[in-house]
Scaffold this motif. Structure first.
Motif, short mmCIF file in Angstrom:
data_model
loop_
_atom_site.label_atom_id
_atom_site.label_comp_id
_atom_site.label_asym_id
_atom_site.label_seq_id
_atom_site.Cartn_x
_atom_site.Cartn_y
_atom_site.Cartn_z
N LYS A 25 -2.52 -2.38 5.16
CA LYS A 25 -3.66 -1.30 4.80
C LYS A 25 -3.61 -0.17 5.77
N GLU A 26 -3.43 -0.82 6.92
CA GLU A 26 -3.51 0.22 8.09
C GLU A 26 -2.19 1.13 8.11
N LEU A 27 -1.38 0.88 7.11
CA LEU A 27 -0.12 1.81 7.30
C LEU A 27 0.76 1.79 8.33
N THR A 28 1.07 0.54 9.20
CA THR A 28 1.79 0.46 10.26
C THR A 28 3.08 -0.36 9.96
N LYS A 29 3.07 -1.16 8.92
CA LYS A 29 4.46 -1.95 8.68
C LYS A 29 5.13 -1.42 7.33
N LEU A 30 6.28 -0.42 7.73
CA LEU A 30 6.87 0.15 6.59
C LEU A 30 7.89 -0.93 6.01
N VAL A 31 7.75 -1.13 4.72
CA VAL A 31 8.62 -1.73 3.76
C VAL A 31 9.78 -0.88 3.51
N TYR B 164 0.76 -1.22 0.03
CA TYR B 164 0.05 -0.04 -0.12
C TYR B 164 0.98 1.38 0.06
N LEU B 165 0.47 2.10 -0.89
CA LEU B 165 1.47 3.30 -1.37
C LEU B 165 0.80 4.48 -0.44
N GLU B 166 1.59 5.52 0.09
CA GLU B 166 1.36 6.50 0.86
C GLU B 166 2.26 7.50 0.34
N ASP C 242 8.71 27.05 -6.36
CA ASP C 242 8.81 26.51 -7.35
C ASP C 242 9.19 24.92 -7.13
N TRP C 243 8.51 24.44 -5.99
CA TRP C 243 8.61 22.96 -5.81
C TRP C 243 8.02 22.66 -4.70
N ILE C 244 7.73 21.27 -4.33
CA ILE C 244 7.32 20.63 -3.16
C ILE C 244 7.92 19.51 -2.84
N SER C 245 8.09 18.88 -1.88
CA SER C 245 8.73 17.66 -1.28
C SER C 245 7.77 16.64 -1.47
N ALA C 246 8.35 15.31 -1.76
CA ALA C 246 7.16 14.39 -1.76
C ALA C 246 7.84 12.92 -0.71
N THR C 247 7.40 12.56 0.23
CA THR C 247 7.78 11.45 0.75
C THR C 247 6.77 10.47 0.57
N VAL C 248 7.51 9.26 -0.17
CA VAL C 248 6.72 8.11 -0.82
C VAL C 248 7.03 7.22 0.32
N ASN C 249 6.09 6.30 0.82
CA ASN C 249 6.20 5.26 1.74
C ASN C 249 5.40 4.10 1.29
N LEU C 250 6.06 2.83 1.24
CA LEU C 250 5.16 1.66 0.80
C LEU C 250 5.22 0.56 2.07
N TYR C 251 3.87 0.29 2.19
CA TYR C 251 3.69 -0.54 3.42
C TYR C 251 2.96 -1.94 3.28
N SER C 252 3.33 -2.86 3.99
CA SER C 252 2.59 -4.21 3.69
C SER C 252 1.37 -4.43 4.29
#
Length: 251
Positions: A217-223, A187-189, A205-215
């Motif tokens: 759906k509750e977004l608690t187990k960061l991969v 699951y992507l965030e 001129d820009w914004i930052s983006a932090t892309v997190n991938l979790y295993s």
């Protein structure tokens, strides 16, 4: 010659004890080999999973840069709770008549064609599709954890667009950037942020983006996680004003 013949005529073999000891030693060596192979296999699977996760992040980040680089006019960031398409949880009230934030999981901007674009990973409900006042169909609900784009007609005189029509989500178009299988049951965030010190009305001129991938759906187990700068071709305004509105039958 007699000694050689004597040796050849001997019929002595290994004893039962010697055979048991030999088998025990072989069993121990096989167990050690199996343990080593099992550990190596686990390491291989872990490394492969990490490589797949990094590949997903790299591809998602590349697509984000492509989508957002043509932002013009303004950029607005929302912080919206995720929705479950399966449960059909209502999140629309968190967008309609909401002001923007300096950090959040949904970014809104005007593209070069003049459409308002929403990019998020928090899912959406069944959405009615309209061209002007004509309903053309319905886009199915999308669960959270997938990179999603939604497009809207913009009322340039009011600097707004219709997000709800009589309580029902509407849009010009809804599209997932990748197929569901692309995420390999992950699951992507994405968390967007304006540069530090930016205030509403400032140019960016820009914004930052932090892309997190979790295993999960509750977004608690960061991969895996990654952060990059999303640069714009044009300088844009940081917008915190209300832009998403609801249209009712009486309007």
């Amino acid at each position: 010659m007699k000694q050689l013949r004597s040796l050849l005529q001997k019929k002595e073999g290994t004893t039962l004890v010697e055979t048991m000891v030999c088998l025990l030693l072989i069993s121990i060596m096989l167990a050690m080999a199996a343990s080593a192979l099992s550990a190596a296999s686990r390491i291989f699977v872990r490394v492969q999973r990490t490589q797949y996760a990094q590949s997903i992040l790299d591809t998602a980040m590349t697509e984000l840069r492509t989508i957002t680089q043509n932002a013009s006019g303004y950029v607005k960031i929302y912080d919206i709770p995720a929705t479950s398409a399966e449960k059909n949880e209502n999140i629309t009230g968190n967008i309609t008549n909401s002001t923007g934030n300096l950090r959040g999981n949904t970014v809104e901007f005007i593209n070069e064609e003049g459409y308002v674009v929403l990019v998020s990973t928090n899912g959406c409900e069944d959405t009615d599709l309209y061209i002007q006042n004509n309903r053309t169909g319905q886009a199915s609900a999308v669960g959270s954890g997938q990179l999603l784009t939604r497009y809207y007609f913009r009322n340039s005189s009011e600097n707004s667009y219709i997000y709800l029509k009589d309580g029902v989500p509407v849009a010009r178009a809804v599209a997932t950037v990748f197929g569901k299988g692309f995420y390999m049951n992950n699951y992507l965030e994405v968390i967007y942020s304006f540069p530090e010190g930016t205030e509403s009305g400032d140019r960016a001129d820009w914004i930052s983006a932090t892309v997190n991938l979790y295993s999960d759906k509750e977004l608690t187990k960061l991969v895996a996680t990654d952060s990059e700068i999303l640069e714009f071709k044009h300088s844009v305004l940081c917008c915190e004003e209300i832009t998403a509105k609801e249209k009712t039958g009486s309007d």
